[in-house]
Motif scaffolding. Structure first.
Motif, PDB file in Angstrom:
ATOM      1  N   GLY A 127       1.198  -1.057  -0.166  1.00 21.69           N
ATOM      2  CA  GLY A 127      -0.191   0.210  -0.272  1.00 21.69           C
ATOM      3  C   GLY A 127       0.140   1.716  -0.451  1.00 21.69           C
ATOM      4  N   ALA A 128       1.751   1.003   0.384  1.00 25.17           N
ATOM      5  CA  ALA A 128       2.879   2.145   0.779  1.00 25.17           C
ATOM      6  C   ALA A 128       3.816   2.131  -0.405  1.00 25.17           C
ATOM      7  CB  ALA A 128       3.986   2.100   1.704  1.00 25.17           C
ATOM      8  N   LEU A 129       3.532   1.612  -1.895  1.00 23.71           N
ATOM      9  CA  LEU A 129       4.484   1.572  -2.917  1.00 23.71           C
ATOM     10  C   LEU A 129       4.645   2.504  -3.614  1.00 23.71           C
ATOM     11  CD1 LEU A 129       7.189   0.094  -3.907  1.00 23.71           C
ATOM     12  CD2 LEU A 129       5.727  -1.133  -4.552  1.00 23.71           C
ATOM     13  N   THR A 130       4.479   3.861  -3.538  1.00 27.68           N
ATOM     14  CA  THR A 130       4.936   4.768  -4.161  1.00 27.68           C
ATOM     15  C   THR A 130       5.125   4.118  -5.967  1.00 27.68           C
ATOM     16  OG1 THR A 130       6.764   6.120  -3.636  1.00 27.68           O
ATOM     17  CG2 THR A 130       4.163   6.076  -2.839  1.00 27.68           C
ATOM     18  N   PRO A 131       5.017   4.954  -7.144  1.00 30.77           N
ATOM     19  CA  PRO A 131       5.774   5.383  -8.306  1.00 30.77           C
ATOM     20  C   PRO A 131       7.021   5.646  -7.665  1.00 30.77           C
ATOM     21  CG  PRO A 131       3.853   6.182  -8.366  1.00 30.77           C
ATOM     22  CD  PRO A 131       3.685   5.921  -7.139  1.00 30.77           C
ATOM     23  N   GLU A 132       7.429   6.656  -7.563  1.00 28.55           N
ATOM     24  CA  GLU A 132       8.995   7.926  -7.228  1.00 28.55           C
ATOM     25  C   GLU A 132       9.786   6.243  -6.706  1.00 28.55           C
ATOM     26  OE1 GLU A 132      10.731  10.220  -8.027  1.00 28.55           O
ATOM     27  OE2 GLU A 132       8.815  10.295  -9.381  1.00 28.55           O
TER      28      GLU A 132
ATOM     29  N   THR B 174      14.957  -7.079 -15.154  1.00 33.54           N
ATOM     30  CA  THR B 174      13.565  -7.201 -15.199  1.00 33.54           C
ATOM     31  C   THR B 174      13.074  -7.035 -14.337  1.00 33.54           C
ATOM     32  OG1 THR B 174      13.907  -9.050 -13.487  1.00 33.54           O
ATOM     33  CG2 THR B 174      14.532  -9.745 -16.200  1.00 33.54           C
ATOM     34  N   VAL B 175      11.208  -7.423 -14.215  1.00 29.26           N
ATOM     35  CA  VAL B 175      10.561  -6.388 -13.139  1.00 29.26           C
ATOM     36  C   VAL B 175      10.639  -7.351 -11.565  1.00 29.26           C
ATOM     37  CG1 VAL B 175       8.536  -6.298 -12.931  1.00 29.26           C
ATOM     38  CG2 VAL B 175       8.565  -5.596 -14.988  1.00 29.26           C
TER      39      VAL B 175
ATOM     40  N   ILE C  25       4.040  -4.004  -8.969  1.00 21.53           N
ATOM     41  CA  ILE C  25       5.378  -3.400  -9.526  1.00 21.53           C
ATOM     42  C   ILE C  25       3.947  -2.710 -11.047  1.00 21.53           C
ATOM     43  CG2 ILE C  25       6.766  -3.201 -11.324  1.00 21.53           C
ATOM     44  CD1 ILE C  25       7.804  -3.060  -8.428  1.00 21.53           C
ATOM     45  N   TYR C  26       3.648  -4.252 -11.395  1.00 23.06           N
ATOM     46  CA  TYR C  26       2.339  -3.983 -12.713  1.00 23.06           C
ATOM     47  C   TYR C  26       1.514  -2.831 -12.086  1.00 23.06           C
ATOM     48  CZ  TYR C  26       4.845  -7.264 -15.288  1.00 23.06           C
ATOM     49  OH  TYR C  26       5.732  -8.386 -15.404  1.00 23.06           O
ATOM     50  N   ARG C  27       0.961  -2.866 -10.938  1.00 24.01           N
ATOM     51  CA  ARG C  27       0.314  -2.257 -11.054  1.00 24.01           C
ATOM     52  C   ARG C  27       0.104  -0.541 -10.928  1.00 24.01           C
ATOM     53  NH1 ARG C  27      -0.616  -3.392  -5.190  1.00 24.01           N
ATOM     54  NH2 ARG C  27      -1.303  -5.914  -6.681  1.00 24.01           N
TER      55      ARG C  27
ATOM     56  N   LEU D  29       7.631   0.370 -17.930  1.00 26.77           N
ATOM     57  CA  LEU D  29       8.034   1.017 -16.274  1.00 26.77           C
ATOM     58  C   LEU D  29       9.989   1.589 -16.889  1.00 26.77           C
ATOM     59  CD1 LEU D  29       9.382   0.849 -13.648  1.00 26.77           C
ATOM     60  CD2 LEU D  29      10.532  -1.591 -14.251  1.00 26.77           C
ATOM     61  N   ARG D  30      10.344   0.736 -18.353  1.00 29.06           N
ATOM     62  CA  ARG D  30      11.674   1.556 -18.724  1.00 29.06           C
ATOM     63  C   ARG D  30      10.976   2.709 -19.303  1.00 29.06           C
ATOM     64  NH1 ARG D  30      14.469  -3.401 -22.298  1.00 29.06           N
ATOM     65  NH2 ARG D  30      15.275  -4.609 -20.812  1.00 29.06           N
TER      66      ARG D  30
END
Lengths: 198, 198
Positions: free
Chosen positions: A4-9, A28-29, A43-45, A53-54
């Motif tokens: 839940g805490a995971l941000t794109p940054e 790889t992912v 990650i895929y979310r 991602l790249r």
């Protein structure tokens, strides 16, 4: 880590670390997820594919180049000295990146070849910024009247040896040699930009 | 083939054919000897190593670029139109090579990375030729007085996008786009080269 805490940054920061260590081909992912202690689904979310991602990594890296330049372009005051500061800053940023972190630079160079749309968008931003400075200069009479966008492309292309990654070998020349070469080219193009009657 | 009749030119012609077919990494001196029907010793008599053979191939290829340009540089008459013809010819030669024979062009691009001294010598010749035209222009007053060698380097660098192999992607743009981009850059640099009072 709680997903839940995971941000794109955070994902992009970690992806950059992993790319630096493993290189573009081997990352790889799943490697990025493992480094964050999350599932690859987390990650895929945020990034629906390895390509997404790249591209996001490349886009952020390029924004670190274009954003400080955008601030210079948006200043007021004489246009040609501003264009000179803008080009010097572009060269300083690129040179700094390759000298400080050559592994990551090599990754980004390879990444840029894949993420062509992202690179085109970045180059478009740089051309917009130069156009803005040239248009300002036309208003003040510092720059001859012409097509500012076509001239902006010409400015970016004529200075390519200093900022295009293909010429990275040139950037490691002694600073004085690069500075001298830049002075000569800047002199040539600013004289070319200036109205003849000036 | 009788070894006695073997000339360096024949070896270089065959080496070029073999490189085109096998690529740079896979081509050996033995392959070249086999294609000629001679022993590899016959090759070594003219070229003492694989490196020497590769450098000779690169050198001949680059001479095909610099020699026709040297004729233009040595003409008489107005300097700036001559410089324009010289640059257009350089672009035409490079563009022709990559469009007509992309496999061989790729080999030469890779070869140029290895044969750095050969490439430096070639670039030195091009800079000499531009310097000559600029010096002529200083005598006639078409070109402002300055350091012709430094200006020659600036001219070569500002037009790099049109002739440096790293920018080959750019050369396959529609001809009209490349011509337009060249016009803009040539306009910029010739205005930069012209004395202000002109």
């Amino acid at each position: 880590m709680a997903d839940g805490a995971l941000t794109p940054e955070q994902i992009l920061d970690t992806a950059e670390d992993v790319l630096r260590r493993f290189g573009l081909q081997k990352t790889t992912v799943v490697d990025v997820a493992r480094a964050l202690g999350v599932s690859h689904g987390s990650i895929y979310r945020h990034f629906p594919s390895k390509t997404a991602l790249r591209e996001a990594v490349a886009s952020r890296w390029l924004a670190r180049v274009s954003e400080p330049l955008g601030e210079i372009a948006a200043e007021t005051g004489p246009a040609l000295p501003r264009l000179r500061r803008w080009l010097e800053q572009l060269i300083r940023i690129k040179r700094g990146k390759v000298l400080d972190d050559p592994e990551l630079f090599a990754v980004y160079h390879a990444l840029a070849d894949e993420a062509d749309a992202v690179v085109q968008e970045h180059v478009g931003k740089l051309v917009d910024q130069i156009s803005r400075m040239l248009s300002d200069g036309m208003v003040t009479g510092e720059v001859r009247f012409s097509d500012p966008r076509a001239m902006a492309w010409a400015v970016l292309r004529t200075t390519m040896v200093f900022h295009h990654p293909a010429h990275v070998g040139h950037w490691s020349l002694p600073e004085a040699d690069v500075d001298r070469a830049f002075d000569d080219i800047f002199d040539l193009i600013t004289r070319g930009l200036t109205p003849t009657e000036a």
